[in-house]
Motif scaffolding. Structure first.
Motif, PDB file in Angstrom:
ATOM      1  N   LEU A 263     -12.266 -46.358  -4.286  1.00  0.00           N
ATOM      2  CA  LEU A 263     -12.982 -47.385  -3.525  1.00  0.00           C
ATOM      3  C   LEU A 263     -14.447 -47.017  -3.322  1.00  0.00           C
ATOM      4  O   LEU A 263     -15.162 -47.721  -2.608  1.00  0.00           O
ATOM      5  CB  LEU A 263     -12.309 -47.591  -2.165  1.00  0.00           C
ATOM      6  CG  LEU A 263     -10.823 -47.961  -2.211  1.00  0.00           C
ATOM      7  CD1 LEU A 263     -10.245 -47.985  -0.809  1.00  0.00           C
ATOM      8  CD2 LEU A 263     -10.620 -49.291  -2.890  1.00  0.00           C
ATOM      9  N   LEU A 264     -14.880 -45.914  -3.924  1.00  0.00           N
ATOM     10  CA  LEU A 264     -16.247 -45.441  -3.694  1.00  0.00           C
ATOM     11  C   LEU A 264     -17.297 -46.427  -4.198  1.00  0.00           C
ATOM     12  O   LEU A 264     -18.333 -46.617  -3.559  1.00  0.00           O
ATOM     13  CB  LEU A 264     -16.454 -44.064  -4.319  1.00  0.00           C
ATOM     14  CG  LEU A 264     -15.678 -42.925  -3.639  1.00  0.00           C
ATOM     15  CD1 LEU A 264     -15.855 -41.626  -4.401  1.00  0.00           C
ATOM     16  CD2 LEU A 264     -16.116 -42.756  -2.194  1.00  0.00           C
ATOM     17  N   ARG A 265     -17.033 -47.094  -5.325  1.00  0.00           N
ATOM     18  CA  ARG A 265     -17.991 -48.068  -5.841  1.00  0.00           C
ATOM     19  C   ARG A 265     -18.156 -49.213  -4.839  1.00  0.00           C
ATOM     20  O   ARG A 265     -19.270 -49.606  -4.509  1.00  0.00           O
ATOM     21  CB  ARG A 265     -17.538 -48.607  -7.200  1.00  0.00           C
ATOM     22  CG  ARG A 265     -18.584 -49.479  -7.877  1.00  0.00           C
ATOM     23  CD  ARG A 265     -18.144 -49.946  -9.253  1.00  0.00           C
ATOM     24  NE  ARG A 265     -17.092 -50.933  -9.233  1.00  0.00           N
ATOM     25  CZ  ARG A 265     -17.264 -52.224  -8.904  1.00  0.00           C
ATOM     26  NH1 ARG A 265     -18.439 -52.659  -8.566  1.00  0.00           N
ATOM     27  NH2 ARG A 265     -16.255 -53.061  -8.913  1.00  0.00           N
ATOM     28  N   GLU A 266     -17.021 -49.699  -4.310  1.00  0.00           N
ATOM     29  CA  GLU A 266     -17.093 -50.766  -3.306  1.00  0.00           C
ATOM     30  C   GLU A 266     -17.797 -50.279  -2.044  1.00  0.00           C
ATOM     31  O   GLU A 266     -18.562 -51.017  -1.433  1.00  0.00           O
ATOM     32  CB  GLU A 266     -15.697 -51.272  -2.967  1.00  0.00           C
ATOM     33  CG  GLU A 266     -15.066 -52.059  -4.092  1.00  0.00           C
ATOM     34  CD  GLU A 266     -13.667 -52.494  -3.748  1.00  0.00           C
ATOM     35  OE1 GLU A 266     -13.520 -53.321  -2.824  1.00  0.00           O
ATOM     36  OE2 GLU A 266     -12.723 -52.008  -4.394  1.00  0.00           O
ATOM     37  N   PHE A 267     -17.524 -49.029  -1.654  1.00  0.00           N
ATOM     38  CA  PHE A 267     -18.191 -48.478  -0.485  1.00  0.00           C
ATOM     39  C   PHE A 267     -19.699 -48.430  -0.708  1.00  0.00           C
ATOM     40  O   PHE A 267     -20.474 -48.754   0.193  1.00  0.00           O
ATOM     41  CB  PHE A 267     -17.668 -47.072  -0.158  1.00  0.00           C
ATOM     42  CG  PHE A 267     -18.504 -46.374   0.862  1.00  0.00           C
ATOM     43  CD1 PHE A 267     -18.431 -46.736   2.201  1.00  0.00           C
ATOM     44  CD2 PHE A 267     -19.395 -45.378   0.502  1.00  0.00           C
ATOM     45  CE1 PHE A 267     -19.225 -46.115   3.152  1.00  0.00           C
ATOM     46  CE2 PHE A 267     -20.188 -44.749   1.438  1.00  0.00           C
ATOM     47  CZ  PHE A 267     -20.102 -45.128   2.770  1.00  0.00           C
ATOM     48  N   ASN A 268     -20.122 -47.999  -1.889  1.00  0.00           N
ATOM     49  CA  ASN A 268     -21.556 -47.910  -2.178  1.00  0.00           C
ATOM     50  C   ASN A 268     -22.239 -49.267  -2.085  1.00  0.00           C
ATOM     51  O   ASN A 268     -23.391 -49.360  -1.663  1.00  0.00           O
ATOM     52  CB  ASN A 268     -21.789 -47.268  -3.546  1.00  0.00           C
ATOM     53  CG  ASN A 268     -21.504 -45.779  -3.509  1.00  0.00           C
ATOM     54  OD1 ASN A 268     -21.671 -45.129  -2.477  1.00  0.00           O
ATOM     55  ND2 ASN A 268     -21.038 -45.241  -4.619  1.00  0.00           N
ATOM     56  N   ILE A 269     -21.537 -50.326  -2.447  1.00  0.00           N
ATOM     57  CA  ILE A 269     -22.086 -51.678  -2.306  1.00  0.00           C
ATOM     58  C   ILE A 269     -22.187 -52.039  -0.823  1.00  0.00           C
ATOM     59  O   ILE A 269     -23.211 -52.541  -0.364  1.00  0.00           O
ATOM     60  CB  ILE A 269     -21.211 -52.703  -3.060  1.00  0.00           C
ATOM     61  CG1 ILE A 269     -21.305 -52.448  -4.566  1.00  0.00           C
ATOM     62  CG2 ILE A 269     -21.631 -54.130  -2.721  1.00  0.00           C
ATOM     63  CD1 ILE A 269     -20.281 -53.206  -5.391  1.00  0.00           C
ATOM     64  N   ILE A 270     -21.128 -51.741  -0.083  1.00  0.00           N
ATOM     65  CA  ILE A 270     -21.098 -52.083   1.346  1.00  0.00           C
ATOM     66  C   ILE A 270     -22.149 -51.299   2.124  1.00  0.00           C
ATOM     67  O   ILE A 270     -22.785 -51.830   3.027  1.00  0.00           O
ATOM     68  CB  ILE A 270     -19.687 -51.847   1.927  1.00  0.00           C
ATOM     69  CG1 ILE A 270     -18.715 -52.889   1.365  1.00  0.00           C
ATOM     70  CG2 ILE A 270     -19.699 -51.896   3.448  1.00  0.00           C
ATOM     71  CD1 ILE A 270     -17.275 -52.641   1.723  1.00  0.00           C
TER      72      ILE A 270
ATOM     73  N   ALA B  95     -12.578 -43.959   1.846  1.00  0.00           N
ATOM     74  CA  ALA B  95     -12.742 -44.157   0.401  1.00  0.00           C
ATOM     75  C   ALA B  95     -12.517 -42.849  -0.354  1.00  0.00           C
ATOM     76  O   ALA B  95     -11.826 -42.824  -1.384  1.00  0.00           O
ATOM     77  CB  ALA B  95     -14.129 -44.732   0.105  1.00  0.00           C
ATOM     78  N   ALA B  96     -13.082 -41.754   0.137  1.00  0.00           N
ATOM     79  CA  ALA B  96     -12.915 -40.457  -0.526  1.00  0.00           C
ATOM     80  C   ALA B  96     -11.461 -39.996  -0.468  1.00  0.00           C
ATOM     81  O   ALA B  96     -10.917 -39.490  -1.467  1.00  0.00           O
ATOM     82  CB  ALA B  96     -13.836 -39.422   0.118  1.00  0.00           C
ATOM     83  N   LEU B  97     -10.818 -40.175   0.680  1.00  0.00           N
ATOM     84  CA  LEU B  97      -9.414 -39.790   0.821  1.00  0.00           C
ATOM     85  C   LEU B  97      -8.531 -40.633  -0.092  1.00  0.00           C
ATOM     86  O   LEU B  97      -7.620 -40.114  -0.734  1.00  0.00           O
ATOM     87  CB  LEU B  97      -8.974 -39.930   2.286  1.00  0.00           C
ATOM     88  CG  LEU B  97      -7.517 -39.583   2.588  1.00  0.00           C
ATOM     89  CD1 LEU B  97      -7.217 -38.136   2.220  1.00  0.00           C
ATOM     90  CD2 LEU B  97      -7.220 -39.842   4.059  1.00  0.00           C
ATOM     91  N   SER B  98      -8.811 -41.913  -0.155  1.00  0.00           N
ATOM     92  CA  SER B  98      -8.047 -42.810  -1.022  1.00  0.00           C
ATOM     93  C   SER B  98      -8.098 -42.332  -2.469  1.00  0.00           C
ATOM     94  O   SER B  98      -7.081 -42.296  -3.165  1.00  0.00           O
ATOM     95  CB  SER B  98      -8.602 -44.235  -0.903  1.00  0.00           C
ATOM     96  OG  SER B  98      -7.916 -45.111  -1.756  1.00  0.00           O
ATOM     97  N   LYS B  99      -9.262 -41.949  -2.920  1.00  0.00           N
ATOM     98  CA  LYS B  99      -9.420 -41.446  -4.292  1.00  0.00           C
ATOM     99  C   LYS B  99      -8.685 -40.114  -4.461  1.00  0.00           C
ATOM    100  O   LYS B  99      -7.975 -39.901  -5.443  1.00  0.00           O
ATOM    101  CB  LYS B  99     -10.901 -41.279  -4.628  1.00  0.00           C
ATOM    102  CG  LYS B  99     -11.131 -40.799  -6.047  1.00  0.00           C
ATOM    103  CD  LYS B  99     -12.605 -40.669  -6.359  1.00  0.00           C
ATOM    104  CE  LYS B  99     -12.799 -40.177  -7.790  1.00  0.00           C
ATOM    105  NZ  LYS B  99     -14.209 -39.966  -8.085  1.00  0.00           N
ATOM    106  N   ALA B 100      -8.832 -39.227  -3.487  1.00  0.00           N
ATOM    107  CA  ALA B 100      -8.256 -37.874  -3.589  1.00  0.00           C
ATOM    108  C   ALA B 100      -6.731 -37.885  -3.639  1.00  0.00           C
ATOM    109  O   ALA B 100      -6.128 -37.057  -4.315  1.00  0.00           O
ATOM    110  CB  ALA B 100      -8.731 -37.012  -2.421  1.00  0.00           C
ATOM    111  N   ILE B 101      -6.098 -38.824  -2.937  1.00  0.00           N
ATOM    112  CA  ILE B 101      -4.625 -38.839  -2.922  1.00  0.00           C
ATOM    113  C   ILE B 101      -4.050 -39.892  -3.869  1.00  0.00           C
ATOM    114  O   ILE B 101      -2.864 -40.197  -3.819  1.00  0.00           O
ATOM    115  CB  ILE B 101      -4.064 -39.007  -1.488  1.00  0.00           C
ATOM    116  CG1 ILE B 101      -4.435 -40.349  -0.875  1.00  0.00           C
ATOM    117  CG2 ILE B 101      -4.489 -37.854  -0.611  1.00  0.00           C
ATOM    118  CD1 ILE B 101      -3.772 -40.605   0.477  1.00  0.00           C
TER     119      ILE B 101
END
Length: 191
Positions: free
Chosen positions: A60-67, A49-55
Motif C-alpha cells: 500500500l506504499l504507493r497509495e500512501f505516497n499519493i495520500i 502500509a509498511a506492516l501490510s507489505k512486511a506481512i
C-alpha cells in the motif's frame, strides 16, 4: 470477532480476541480519544502500509505516497487515509455488541503507545500472553466457547420447536379425538 476475552485494566475491561486483535474503541474511550484520530495520522498510515507489505497483506506504499501529498487536515484526505487503513486488512470495523474498531495485534501496541506508555506496556504483555501463553489453556477456552455456541444454537432450535409445538398440538389433538370417536362408532358392539 469471535472468542472475545476481556482483560481488566485498572477497572475497565479491554477486549481482545484469541488471535490477539484488540478493540481500539474500548481503550480509546478510556483515554478520551477516538481510534479514527490515530488512523488519520500520516505516521500511523505509513506504519500500517509498511506492516501490510512486511506481512504479505499487500503493498500500500504507493497509495500512501499519493495520500501523503494531500493536505492532511481536509476531511477528504482523512477519509482516504481511513479507507487505506481498512484496505490493509489490519483494521476492521464492526457494528453490534462485539463491534468497534479492531486492530491487528501488530498494531495494538503502536496504537496503545499513542494513548499512554504504561497502557502500551500492559497491552504488550497481554498480547504476548495470548499469543505465547499456555496452549492448553487457550485450547480449553476455545473448546468451551465452541461448546457454549453449540448449546446456544441447540437451545434456540429447541425454543423454535417448542413454539411450533404450541400451535400445532391443538390441531393434532383435535384430529386424534375425531378419529378416536370415528373408530369407536365403527367398532361392533357385542352383546
Amino acid at each position: 470477532m469471535t472468542n472475545v476475552i476481556p482483560f481488566d485494566y485498572e477497572g475497565q475491561f479491554i477486549r481482545f480476541n484469541t488471535d490477539g486483535w484488540i478493540n481500539a474503541t474500548d481503550i480509546a474511550k478510556r483515554f478520551g480519544k477516538e481510534p479514527n484520530d490515530w488512523l488519520v495520522q500520516r505516521d500511523s498510515i505509513r506504519y500500517i502500509a509498511a506492516l501490510s507489505k512486511a506481512i504479505g497483506k499487500g503493498d500500500l506504499l504507493r497509495e500512501f505516497n499519493i495520500i501523503k501529498q494531500l493536505d492532511g487536515v481536509r476531511s477528504a484526505s482523512k477519509a482516504k487515509m481511513l479507507r487505506l487503513a481498512k484496505k490493509s486488512g489490519l483494521v476492521i470495523t464492526k457494528a453490534g455488541s462485539e463491534g468497534g474498531t479492531w486492530l491487528h495485534p501488530k498494531l495494538a501496541v503502536v496504537f496503545a503507545r499513542w494513548l499512554d506508555v504504561d497502557f502500551a506496556v500492559w497491552c504488550d504483555l497481554r498480547i504476548d500472553a495470548l499469543m505465547r501463553g499456555e496452549l492448553s489453556a487457550m485450547q480449553e477456552f476455545e473448546k468451551a466457547c465452541r461448546a457454549l455456541d453449540d448449546q446456544n444454537a441447540k437451545g434456540s432450535l429447541a425454543g423454535r420447536e417448542l413454539a411450533s409445538h404450541r400451535w400445532v398440538k391443538p390441531a393434532l389433538e383435535s384430529r386424534a379425538d375425531y378419529w378416536r370417536q370415528e373408530l369407536q362408532m365403527a367398532l361392533p358392539i357385542d352383546s
